[in-house]
Design a protein around this motif. Structure first.
Motif, PDB file in Angstrom:
ATOM      1  N   PHE A   1      62.192 116.665  58.935  1.00 35.58           N
ATOM      2  CA  PHE A   1      60.435 116.689  59.834  1.00 35.58           C
ATOM      3  C   PHE A   1      60.721 118.155  59.355  1.00 35.58           C
ATOM      4  O   PHE A   1      59.371 118.574  58.532  1.00 35.58           O
ATOM      5  N   LYS A   2      61.070 119.013  59.249  1.00 39.86           N
ATOM      6  CA  LYS A   2      61.392 120.730  58.667  1.00 39.86           C
ATOM      7  C   LYS A   2      61.035 120.672  56.933  1.00 39.86           C
ATOM      8  O   LYS A   2      60.601 121.818  56.809  1.00 39.86           O
ATOM      9  N   ASP A   3      61.881 120.055  56.256  1.00 37.37           N
ATOM     10  CA  ASP A   3      61.990 120.099  55.412  1.00 37.37           C
ATOM     11  C   ASP A   3      60.141 119.091  54.940  1.00 37.37           C
ATOM     12  O   ASP A   3      59.687 120.194  53.573  1.00 37.37           O
ATOM     13  N   ILE A   4      59.987 118.181  55.037  1.00 34.19           N
ATOM     14  CA  ILE A   4      58.436 117.778  54.948  1.00 34.19           C
ATOM     15  C   ILE A   4      57.353 119.174  55.160  1.00 34.19           C
ATOM     16  O   ILE A   4      56.802 119.125  54.503  1.00 34.19           O
ATOM     17  N   LYS A   5      57.289 119.504  56.294  1.00 33.53           N
ATOM     18  CA  LYS A   5      56.723 120.240  56.738  1.00 33.53           C
ATOM     19  C   LYS A   5      56.717 122.010  55.617  1.00 33.53           C
ATOM     20  O   LYS A   5      55.819 122.308  55.359  1.00 33.53           O
ATOM     21  N   ASN A   6      57.525 122.197  55.708  1.00 31.21           N
ATOM     22  CA  ASN A   6      57.765 123.643  54.639  1.00 31.21           C
ATOM     23  C   ASN A   6      57.099 122.717  53.630  1.00 31.21           C
ATOM     24  O   ASN A   6      56.984 123.878  52.353  1.00 31.21           O
ATOM     25  N   PHE A   7      57.774 121.152  52.886  1.00 24.85           N
ATOM     26  CA  PHE A   7      56.639 121.325  51.428  1.00 24.85           C
ATOM     27  C   PHE A   7      55.110 120.806  51.574  1.00 24.85           C
ATOM     28  O   PHE A   7      54.688 121.896  50.919  1.00 24.85           O
ATOM     29  N   ILE A   8      54.812 120.635  52.721  1.00 28.46           N
ATOM     30  CA  ILE A   8      53.211 120.647  52.944  1.00 28.46           C
ATOM     31  C   ILE A   8      52.660 122.303  52.927  1.00 28.46           C
ATOM     32  O   ILE A   8      51.960 122.457  51.867  1.00 28.46           O
ATOM     33  N   ASP A   9      53.735 122.432  53.857  1.00 29.67           N
ATOM     34  CA  ASP A   9      53.186 124.632  53.593  1.00 29.67           C
ATOM     35  C   ASP A   9      53.399 125.290  52.393  1.00 29.67           C
ATOM     36  O   ASP A   9      52.371 126.062  51.906  1.00 29.67           O
ATOM     37  N   ASN A  10      54.407 125.044  51.579  1.00 31.75           N
ATOM     38  CA  ASN A  10      54.383 125.443  50.673  1.00 31.75           C
ATOM     39  C   ASN A  10      52.955 124.992  49.554  1.00 31.75           C
ATOM     40  O   ASN A  10      52.623 125.574  48.570  1.00 31.75           O
ATOM     41  N   ILE A  11      52.793 123.861  49.856  1.00 30.60           N
ATOM     42  CA  ILE A  11      51.598 123.184  48.902  1.00 30.60           C
ATOM     43  C   ILE A  11      50.454 124.068  49.251  1.00 30.60           C
ATOM     44  O   ILE A  11      49.565 124.034  48.296  1.00 30.60           O
ATOM     45  N   LYS A  12      50.046 124.702  50.442  1.00 30.48           N
ATOM     46  CA  LYS A  12      48.905 124.657  50.607  1.00 30.48           C
ATOM     47  C   LYS A  12      48.572 126.514  50.879  1.00 30.48           C
ATOM     48  O   LYS A  12      47.453 127.121  50.700  1.00 30.48           O
TER      49      LYS A  12
END
Length: 165
Positions: A153-164
């Motif tokens: 879950f932390k990896d997905i959150k970091n990925f989304i945060d980087n896209i934003k």
């Protein structure tokens, strides 16, 4: 009474010598080819160099009844083949098979990533043996890479945060 005990000890000693004298050596020279060619015939693999995308590989073939086949792995550090030992019932035992009345040999071996160099030593008696060498390369492939991929879950959150950003 003492005579029978002495006879039993002598018989046990003779039997233990016969059993241990027939065991395959712990190591083999890299260039050892044996002194026989008709003890076993391998059907799979059909050549010396094989490439597979599966983590395990099925060895199969046929041979003379009573022949003992032992599996070795190559050690580049020593330039020798070393007997593979596995834990079974709390003891280390060699990976070996005895060919039965059917004359068939089949078992599955696990592969490491990359190149796997094996030798099979087929032994009829302590003086007659055949060595077959195998080179099996395991390549992960796309599907195996995806199977091994773990995303939290932390990896997905970091990925989304980087896209934003």
């Amino acid at each position: 009474m003492i005579k029978r005990l002495f006879q039993a000890i002598i018989i046990a000693f003779i039997l233990s010598i016969a059993v241990t004298g027939f065991a395959a050596p712990d190591e083999m020279a890299a260039d050892d080819k044996g002194n026989a060619t008709d003890l076993i015939i391998l059907n799979n693999p059909t050549g010396e160099e094989i490439v597979t995308f599966e983590k395990s590989y099925i060895l199969s073939g046929s041979g003379q009844e009573g022949v003992i086949v032992t599996l070795y792995v190559y050690s580049s550090a020593d330039n020798k083949y070393k007997k593979i030992l596995i834990q079974e019932d709390g003891k280390l035992k060699p990976v070996e098979w005895q060919i039965g009345a059917s004359g068939l040999l089949m078992d599955e071996i696990e592969l490491s990533d990359g190149n796997n160099k094996f030798a099979l030593r087929a032994e009829k008696n302590e003086k007659t043996y055949q060595v077959e060498k195998l080179n099996i390369t395991f390549k992960k492939g796309f599907l195996n890479t995806i199977k091994d991929l773990t995303i939290g879950f932390k990896d997905i959150k970091n990925f989304i945060d980087n896209i934003k950003k």
